[in-house]
Design a protein around this motif. Structure first.
Motif, PDB file in Angstrom:
ATOM      1  N   VAL A   1      -9.945 117.993  69.683  1.00  0.00           N
ATOM      2  CA  VAL A   1     -10.826 116.827  69.630  1.00  0.00           C
ATOM      3  C   VAL A   1     -12.078 117.147  68.819  1.00  0.00           C
ATOM      4  O   VAL A   1     -12.588 116.296  68.078  1.00  0.00           O
ATOM      5  CB  VAL A   1     -11.198 116.373  71.058  1.00  0.00           C
ATOM      6  N   LEU A   2     -12.588 118.365  68.928  1.00  0.00           N
ATOM      7  CA  LEU A   2     -13.765 118.768  68.159  1.00  0.00           C
ATOM      8  C   LEU A   2     -13.464 118.821  66.662  1.00  0.00           C
ATOM      9  O   LEU A   2     -14.306 118.468  65.828  1.00  0.00           O
ATOM     10  CB  LEU A   2     -14.248 120.144  68.622  1.00  0.00           C
ATOM     11  N   PHE A   3     -12.275 119.253  66.316  1.00  0.00           N
ATOM     12  CA  PHE A   3     -11.935 119.459  64.917  1.00  0.00           C
ATOM     13  C   PHE A   3     -11.776 118.147  64.145  1.00  0.00           C
ATOM     14  O   PHE A   3     -12.215 118.040  62.991  1.00  0.00           O
ATOM     15  CB  PHE A   3     -10.640 120.282  64.817  1.00  0.00           C
TER      16      PHE A   3
ATOM     17  N   LEU B   1     -14.967 116.479  62.747  1.00  0.00           N
ATOM     18  CA  LEU B   1     -15.599 117.376  61.773  1.00  0.00           C
ATOM     19  C   LEU B   1     -14.883 117.326  60.431  1.00  0.00           C
ATOM     20  O   LEU B   1     -15.520 117.321  59.366  1.00  0.00           O
ATOM     21  CB  LEU B   1     -15.603 118.814  62.308  1.00  0.00           C
ATOM     22  N   ARG B   2     -13.573 117.260  60.452  1.00  0.00           N
ATOM     23  CA  ARG B   2     -12.841 117.249  59.183  1.00  0.00           C
ATOM     24  C   ARG B   2     -13.007 115.900  58.477  1.00  0.00           C
ATOM     25  O   ARG B   2     -12.765 115.779  57.267  1.00  0.00           O
ATOM     26  CB  ARG B   2     -11.371 117.590  59.394  1.00  0.00           C
TER      27      ARG B   2
ATOM     28  N   LEU C   1     -12.284 121.858  54.920  1.00  0.00           N
ATOM     29  CA  LEU C   1     -11.480 121.944  56.132  1.00  0.00           C
ATOM     30  C   LEU C   1     -11.665 123.278  56.842  1.00  0.00           C
ATOM     31  O   LEU C   1     -11.665 123.338  58.069  1.00  0.00           O
ATOM     32  CB  LEU C   1      -9.999 121.733  55.804  1.00  0.00           C
ATOM     33  N   THR C   2     -11.828 124.353  56.057  1.00  0.00           N
ATOM     34  CA  THR C   2     -12.025 125.663  56.660  1.00  0.00           C
ATOM     35  C   THR C   2     -13.321 125.706  57.452  1.00  0.00           C
ATOM     36  O   THR C   2     -13.363 126.207  58.585  1.00  0.00           O
ATOM     37  CB  THR C   2     -12.043 126.761  55.574  1.00  0.00           C
TER      38      THR C   2
ATOM     39  N   ALA D   1     -15.614 123.971  64.674  1.00  0.00           N
ATOM     40  CA  ALA D   1     -14.950 123.510  65.901  1.00  0.00           C
ATOM     41  C   ALA D   1     -14.644 124.691  66.816  1.00  0.00           C
ATOM     42  O   ALA D   1     -14.874 124.627  68.031  1.00  0.00           O
ATOM     43  CB  ALA D   1     -13.671 122.753  65.553  1.00  0.00           C
ATOM     44  N   ARG D   2     -14.129 125.770  66.246  1.00  0.00           N
ATOM     45  CA  ARG D   2     -13.795 126.941  67.048  1.00  0.00           C
ATOM     46  C   ARG D   2     -15.047 127.588  67.653  1.00  0.00           C
ATOM     47  O   ARG D   2     -15.019 128.086  68.784  1.00  0.00           O
ATOM     48  CB  ARG D   2     -13.036 127.955  66.192  1.00  0.00           C
ATOM     49  N   THR D   3     -16.139 127.611  66.896  1.00  0.00           N
ATOM     50  CA  THR D   3     -17.373 128.212  67.407  1.00  0.00           C
ATOM     51  C   THR D   3     -17.954 127.401  68.558  1.00  0.00           C
ATOM     52  O   THR D   3     -18.362 127.961  69.584  1.00  0.00           O
ATOM     53  CB  THR D   3     -18.414 128.342  66.275  1.00  0.00           C
TER      54      THR D   3
END
Length: 382
Positions: A340-342, A345-346, A352-353, A359-361
């Motif tokens: 859901v976070l990603f 953001l994209r 994308l990276t 998102a992972r952080t």
């Protein structure tokens, strides 16, 4: 745990499963790396296949012309630990042709997806089969990519659950899971804190023996294999290198080293603060730390089923409504949060990276906070 609460958990888990379907549809649009299903599988299978034929696969990684035509090339970003050259055959059987090996891989994934909740249910986690659909997206992504991450998560879960009753089997599961040391090492540290030396010894001996056997088969020294393995750019430049990836985007080694240190400190602190005497959920901090401990993509999130069960455990016994809701929301976040976070953001970021790393952080920071909330909840329930 009353019937109404169980029905509520079933409803929430089912909703997470339905949302997963739509998330997978959206995520597939940005899975540029997945040129086809089982994308990771061929490279990992080739590493095992070449090893069984007496060829050092590290030495031919990245070559554009295959040494053995029926095996093919090994992409420069595919790799495994030296002991994984043999133990990896459990996931990617190099003694089979690629078609039958792929069928075996899918059957192995289905088997562990079904058996893991059953074992959990028999070992105090009664609601495990009920909440498994909520985390299905994490299992599916790993299987779709042809990555062993989901099965390795299952092996680690089973190793933790069986550690006291079946230490030998637990050690064997742990040794095979060490094919991905970046996922298994936090569990090893948690076992060290619990003084489960027998399990750790069995795992270490199995891995060292496999490493030595791989060296013998390929006519290389164990040190040579290790040096070659460490020189490979595993995962490529887009890989998430742990909690400090954004701080040191150009230095993956520094980012991963600091992330591993942070993971060890997190496990130790939460263990001291609330998990030290915990008999059932002691492995939760280690499971949480696997998400930010070292390099990874989206293949190892199924291990969060244990912290998710802890959230349901807290919610079931909580009498304060707002706190009960907090733990249920935490459960949903563990199941779907990183995806859901990603997605937003994209949409707003062209890179994308960078979206993936951010998102992972954020997800990692939230899990660290959740780990401390868990340790506090266990401390005051003791």
């Amino acid at each position: 745990m009353n019937k109404n609460f169980s029905l509520l958990v079933i409803a929430i888990s089912s909703c997470c499963f339905v949302v997963s379907y739509f998330l997978l549809g959206e995520l597939q649009k940005v899975w540029d790396a997945a040129e086809f299903p089982l994308f990771d599988f061929h490279g990992q299978w080739a590493l095992c296949a070449y090893t069984l034929r007496g060829v050092d696969p590290y030495a031919i990684t990245g070559l554009k012309t295959p040494l053995i035509e029926e095996i093919g090339i090994i992409h420069p970003e595919w790799s495994t630990a030296p002991w994984g050259l043999l133990l990896g055959n459990f996931f990617y059987p190099g003694f089979l042709d690629t078609t039958n090996a792929g069928i075996y891989f899918l059957m192995l994934n289905i088997f562990f997806l079904l058996i893991t909740p059953v074992v959990l249910k028999k070992n105090f986690f009664r609601l495990a089969p009920i909440i498994t659909p909520a985390l299905f997206i994490s299992f599916f992504i790993s299987s779709y990519f042809g990555n062993a991450g989901a099965v390795i998560c299952c092996l680690l879960i089973l190793s933790c659950v069986l550690v006291d009753d079946l230490p030998i089997l637990s050690g064997i599961f742990l040794s095979v899971a060490m094919v991905k040391p970046q996922v298994a090492l936090p569990i090893c540290f948690a076992l060290l804190l619990r003084k489960n030396f027998k399990v750790l010894t069995i795992a270490a001996l199995t891995d060292f023996a496999s490493w030595g056997a791989a060296a013998f088969i390929t006519n290389q020294s164990p040190i040579t294999l290790l040096t070659e393995f460490l020189s490979i750019n595993t995962g490529g430049h887009t890989v998430f290198s742990g909690l400090f990836t954004l701080a040191f985007p150009e230095d993956k080694s520094l980012a991963m080293g600091l992330s591993m240190l942070a993971g060890v400190i997190f496990i130790w602190l939460t263990w001291r603060l609330g998990f030290k005497d915990e008999k059932i959920f002691w492995m939760c901090p280690a499971c949480l730390s696997t998400t930010f401990f070292a390099y990874s993509f989206h293949n190892e999130f199924f291990i969060l089923i244990l912290p998710a069960l802890a959230c349901i455990h807290f919610a079931s016994r909580e009498e304060i409504f707002s706190t009960k809701i907090f733990w249920l929301v935490a459960f949903v976040f563990l199941a779907l949060g990183v995806y859901v976070l990603f997605l937003p953001l994209r949409i707003f970021l062209a890179d994308l990276t960078l979206s993936f790393w951010i998102a992972r952080t954020i997800f990692a920071v939230m899990l660290i906070l959740l780990g401390f909330f868990m340790s506090r909840a266990f401390k005051f329930s003791a």
